[in-house]
Design a protein around this motif. Sequence first.
Motif, PDB file in Angstrom:
ATOM      1  N   ALA A  64      -4.885 -31.935 -19.027  1.00 63.85           N
ATOM      2  CA  ALA A  64      -4.470 -32.367 -20.568  1.00 63.85           C
ATOM      3  C   ALA A  64      -4.002 -31.782 -21.589  1.00 63.85           C
ATOM      4  O   ALA A  64      -3.716 -31.174 -22.289  1.00 63.85           O
ATOM      5  CB  ALA A  64      -3.865 -34.101 -20.620  1.00 63.85           C
ATOM      6  N   THR A  65      -5.637 -31.646 -22.529  1.00 62.14           N
ATOM      7  CA  THR A  65      -6.378 -31.198 -23.391  1.00 62.14           C
ATOM      8  C   THR A  65      -5.737 -29.827 -23.064  1.00 62.14           C
ATOM      9  O   THR A  65      -4.903 -28.461 -23.790  1.00 62.14           O
ATOM     10  CB  THR A  65      -7.907 -31.936 -23.283  1.00 62.14           C
ATOM     11  OG1 THR A  65      -7.749 -32.833 -23.678  1.00 62.14           O
ATOM     12  CG2 THR A  65      -8.121 -30.649 -25.368  1.00 62.14           C
ATOM     13  N   HIS A 105      -3.178 -27.775 -25.421  1.00 59.66           N
ATOM     14  CA  HIS A 105      -3.381 -26.367 -25.567  1.00 59.66           C
ATOM     15  C   HIS A 105      -3.197 -24.746 -26.063  1.00 59.66           C
ATOM     16  O   HIS A 105      -2.370 -23.841 -26.703  1.00 59.66           O
ATOM     17  CB  HIS A 105      -5.145 -25.696 -26.162  1.00 59.66           C
ATOM     18  CG  HIS A 105      -6.035 -24.594 -26.917  1.00 59.66           C
ATOM     19  ND1 HIS A 105      -5.637 -24.625 -27.873  1.00 59.66           N
ATOM     20  CD2 HIS A 105      -6.043 -23.572 -26.603  1.00 59.66           C
ATOM     21  CE1 HIS A 105      -6.444 -23.226 -28.957  1.00 59.66           C
ATOM     22  NE2 HIS A 105      -5.965 -22.631 -27.571  1.00 59.66           N
ATOM     23  N   GLN A 106      -2.139 -24.211 -24.597  1.00 59.82           N
ATOM     24  CA  GLN A 106      -1.772 -23.602 -23.970  1.00 59.82           C
ATOM     25  C   GLN A 106      -0.244 -23.817 -24.551  1.00 59.82           C
ATOM     26  O   GLN A 106       0.130 -23.050 -25.086  1.00 59.82           O
ATOM     27  CB  GLN A 106      -1.602 -23.503 -22.800  1.00 59.82           C
ATOM     28  CG  GLN A 106      -2.977 -23.486 -21.740  1.00 59.82           C
ATOM     29  CD  GLN A 106      -2.522 -22.912 -20.626  1.00 59.82           C
ATOM     30  OE1 GLN A 106      -1.916 -23.265 -19.480  1.00 59.82           O
ATOM     31  NE2 GLN A 106      -4.271 -22.825 -19.766  1.00 59.82           N
ATOM     32  N   GLY A 113       4.732 -21.515 -27.979  1.00 61.23           N
ATOM     33  CA  GLY A 113       5.307 -22.105 -28.565  1.00 61.23           C
ATOM     34  C   GLY A 113       6.181 -23.469 -27.925  1.00 61.23           C
ATOM     35  O   GLY A 113       5.528 -23.844 -26.895  1.00 61.23           O
ATOM     36  N   PRO A 114       7.117 -23.991 -28.170  1.00 58.05           N
ATOM     37  CA  PRO A 114       7.674 -25.362 -27.377  1.00 58.05           C
ATOM     38  C   PRO A 114       8.549 -25.448 -26.556  1.00 58.05           C
ATOM     39  O   PRO A 114       8.269 -26.396 -25.479  1.00 58.05           O
ATOM     40  CB  PRO A 114       8.011 -26.271 -28.813  1.00 58.05           C
ATOM     41  CG  PRO A 114       8.577 -25.494 -29.679  1.00 58.05           C
ATOM     42  CD  PRO A 114       7.652 -24.248 -30.169  1.00 58.05           C
ATOM     43  N   ASP A 115       9.357 -24.423 -26.175  1.00 66.80           N
ATOM     44  CA  ASP A 115       9.915 -23.868 -25.416  1.00 66.80           C
ATOM     45  C   ASP A 115       9.845 -22.900 -24.455  1.00 66.80           C
ATOM     46  O   ASP A 115       9.764 -23.103 -23.139  1.00 66.80           O
ATOM     47  CB  ASP A 115      10.786 -23.511 -25.540  1.00 66.80           C
ATOM     48  CG  ASP A 115      12.385 -24.628 -26.457  1.00 66.80           C
ATOM     49  OD1 ASP A 115      11.882 -25.795 -26.591  1.00 66.80           O
ATOM     50  OD2 ASP A 115      12.364 -24.146 -27.423  1.00 66.80           O
ATOM     51  N   GLU A 116       8.415 -22.118 -24.171  1.00 67.52           N
ATOM     52  CA  GLU A 116       7.823 -21.862 -23.668  1.00 67.52           C
ATOM     53  C   GLU A 116       6.303 -22.107 -22.553  1.00 67.52           C
ATOM     54  O   GLU A 116       5.808 -21.504 -22.414  1.00 67.52           O
ATOM     55  CB  GLU A 116       7.830 -20.308 -24.359  1.00 67.52           C
ATOM     56  CG  GLU A 116       8.405 -19.487 -25.051  1.00 67.52           C
ATOM     57  CD  GLU A 116       7.925 -18.394 -26.070  1.00 67.52           C
ATOM     58  OE1 GLU A 116       6.564 -18.249 -25.619  1.00 67.52           O
ATOM     59  OE2 GLU A 116       9.388 -18.079 -26.391  1.00 67.52           O
ATOM     60  N   PRO A 161       4.206 -23.212 -19.653  1.00 69.51           N
ATOM     61  CA  PRO A 161       4.014 -22.655 -18.250  1.00 69.51           C
ATOM     62  C   PRO A 161       4.887 -23.831 -17.128  1.00 69.51           C
ATOM     63  O   PRO A 161       4.196 -24.893 -17.430  1.00 69.51           O
ATOM     64  CB  PRO A 161       2.915 -22.149 -17.968  1.00 69.51           C
ATOM     65  CG  PRO A 161       2.087 -21.372 -18.896  1.00 69.51           C
ATOM     66  CD  PRO A 161       2.850 -22.689 -20.338  1.00 69.51           C
ATOM     67  N   HIS A 162       5.811 -22.976 -16.464  1.00 70.34           N
ATOM     68  CA  HIS A 162       6.604 -24.753 -15.605  1.00 70.34           C
ATOM     69  C   HIS A 162       5.769 -24.957 -14.568  1.00 70.34           C
ATOM     70  O   HIS A 162       5.352 -26.052 -14.245  1.00 70.34           O
ATOM     71  CB  HIS A 162       7.750 -24.058 -15.267  1.00 70.34           C
ATOM     72  CG  HIS A 162       8.862 -24.324 -16.116  1.00 70.34           C
ATOM     73  ND1 HIS A 162       9.398 -25.115 -17.194  1.00 70.34           N
ATOM     74  CD2 HIS A 162       9.368 -22.559 -16.636  1.00 70.34           C
ATOM     75  CE1 HIS A 162       9.986 -24.837 -17.766  1.00 70.34           C
ATOM     76  NE2 HIS A 162      10.566 -23.055 -18.165  1.00 70.34           N
ATOM     77  N   ALA A 163       4.794 -24.120 -14.211  1.00 65.45           N
ATOM     78  CA  ALA A 163       3.800 -24.159 -12.887  1.00 65.45           C
ATOM     79  C   ALA A 163       2.843 -25.271 -13.496  1.00 65.45           C
ATOM     80  O   ALA A 163       2.864 -26.214 -12.981  1.00 65.45           O
ATOM     81  CB  ALA A 163       4.037 -23.241 -12.696  1.00 65.45           C
ATOM     82  N   GLU A 164       2.475 -24.838 -14.884  1.00 63.60           N
ATOM     83  CA  GLU A 164       1.089 -25.760 -15.278  1.00 63.60           C
ATOM     84  C   GLU A 164       1.911 -27.362 -15.189  1.00 63.60           C
ATOM     85  O   GLU A 164       1.301 -28.438 -15.089  1.00 63.60           O
ATOM     86  CB  GLU A 164       0.622 -25.444 -16.446  1.00 63.60           C
ATOM     87  CG  GLU A 164       0.022 -23.928 -16.062  1.00 63.60           C
ATOM     88  CD  GLU A 164      -1.310 -24.218 -15.456  1.00 63.60           C
ATOM     89  OE1 GLU A 164      -2.117 -25.467 -15.016  1.00 63.60           O
ATOM     90  OE2 GLU A 164      -2.069 -22.920 -14.920  1.00 63.60           O
TER      91      GLU A 164
END
Length: 291
Positions: free
Chosen positions: A265-266, A270-271, A276-279, A281-284
């Motif tokens: 989760a940490t 960090h990623q 940015g807040p809206d970018e 990764p959906h996979a993660e």
Amino acid sequence: MVALYVSTALMALCWPLQMPPTPKAVLISLADNANDHGYCWPSLTKICERTCFGRTAVIEAVKWLEAHGAVRGDRSDRYRTTYVVTPANYAAGELVREANQSGRRTSSDDGVLVRLADDEVRQPDDEVREADTNRQEPSVTVKRSNRKAAPMTAASLDLSSWPEAPNPDLVNGWLKVRKAKRADVSEIVISAMAKQLRLAAAMGWSVDECLTECVLRNWQALKAEWLEPKRAGHGDQPPPNAPQSRTNRAAQNMQETADALIQRATALAHQGNQHGPDEAPHAELGWAAGA
């Protein structure tokens, strides 16, 4: 039927004779056992029982009676002594009586029997006492001393074989537990305790902790297998070669899983900060949600 010989006539002749009390009692006992001819053969034990005198006193009394002619002893038979009571041959000899016949006490003066008057005062130096006729042999029983042994303390014990020097107060507490259970403390006990303390030390227990456990649980001895293995220091790893129970293993697995989730989760957070807040990764995010 065994005939019982008692000569009343012989007894009547013996009673008036004046002599010291011990020979008189022995003479009356012999006369009571004698037949009409004065013959009797009681044992010394029997005479002692009848007169309540000791063996030595009876022997001396018989010698006195024989010396004064009141008794004659025949010791030709090795198995018994035959006594002949002869009151007619008794020689009062030097027996002296004072004018006052109401005297109550007698005294010996150079072997002469003297009866004292009522108003005469006996001097302490003139006191003549007969030997103790009921003297007992010295006892061979060893009497225990009334002094109590000093209580055993930590200072009186050699505990150099133990893994480390213990707290004296804890040792004294352990000794009290053993004393209450009537268990002594010997070198064998100290050596056995040292062995168990070394095993307990390998499991993370100090000597003072082991002694505290013994006092709290009222243990007179210690077995390392009674103790739960302790973790080394403040970390999460158990001591080397320490066995783990099923509960401990499950707790460790859960802790490892929780640590992994926190680390993942940490990393995701960090990623997210980098894209940015809206970018993010959906996979993660989907993996995290699925996890």
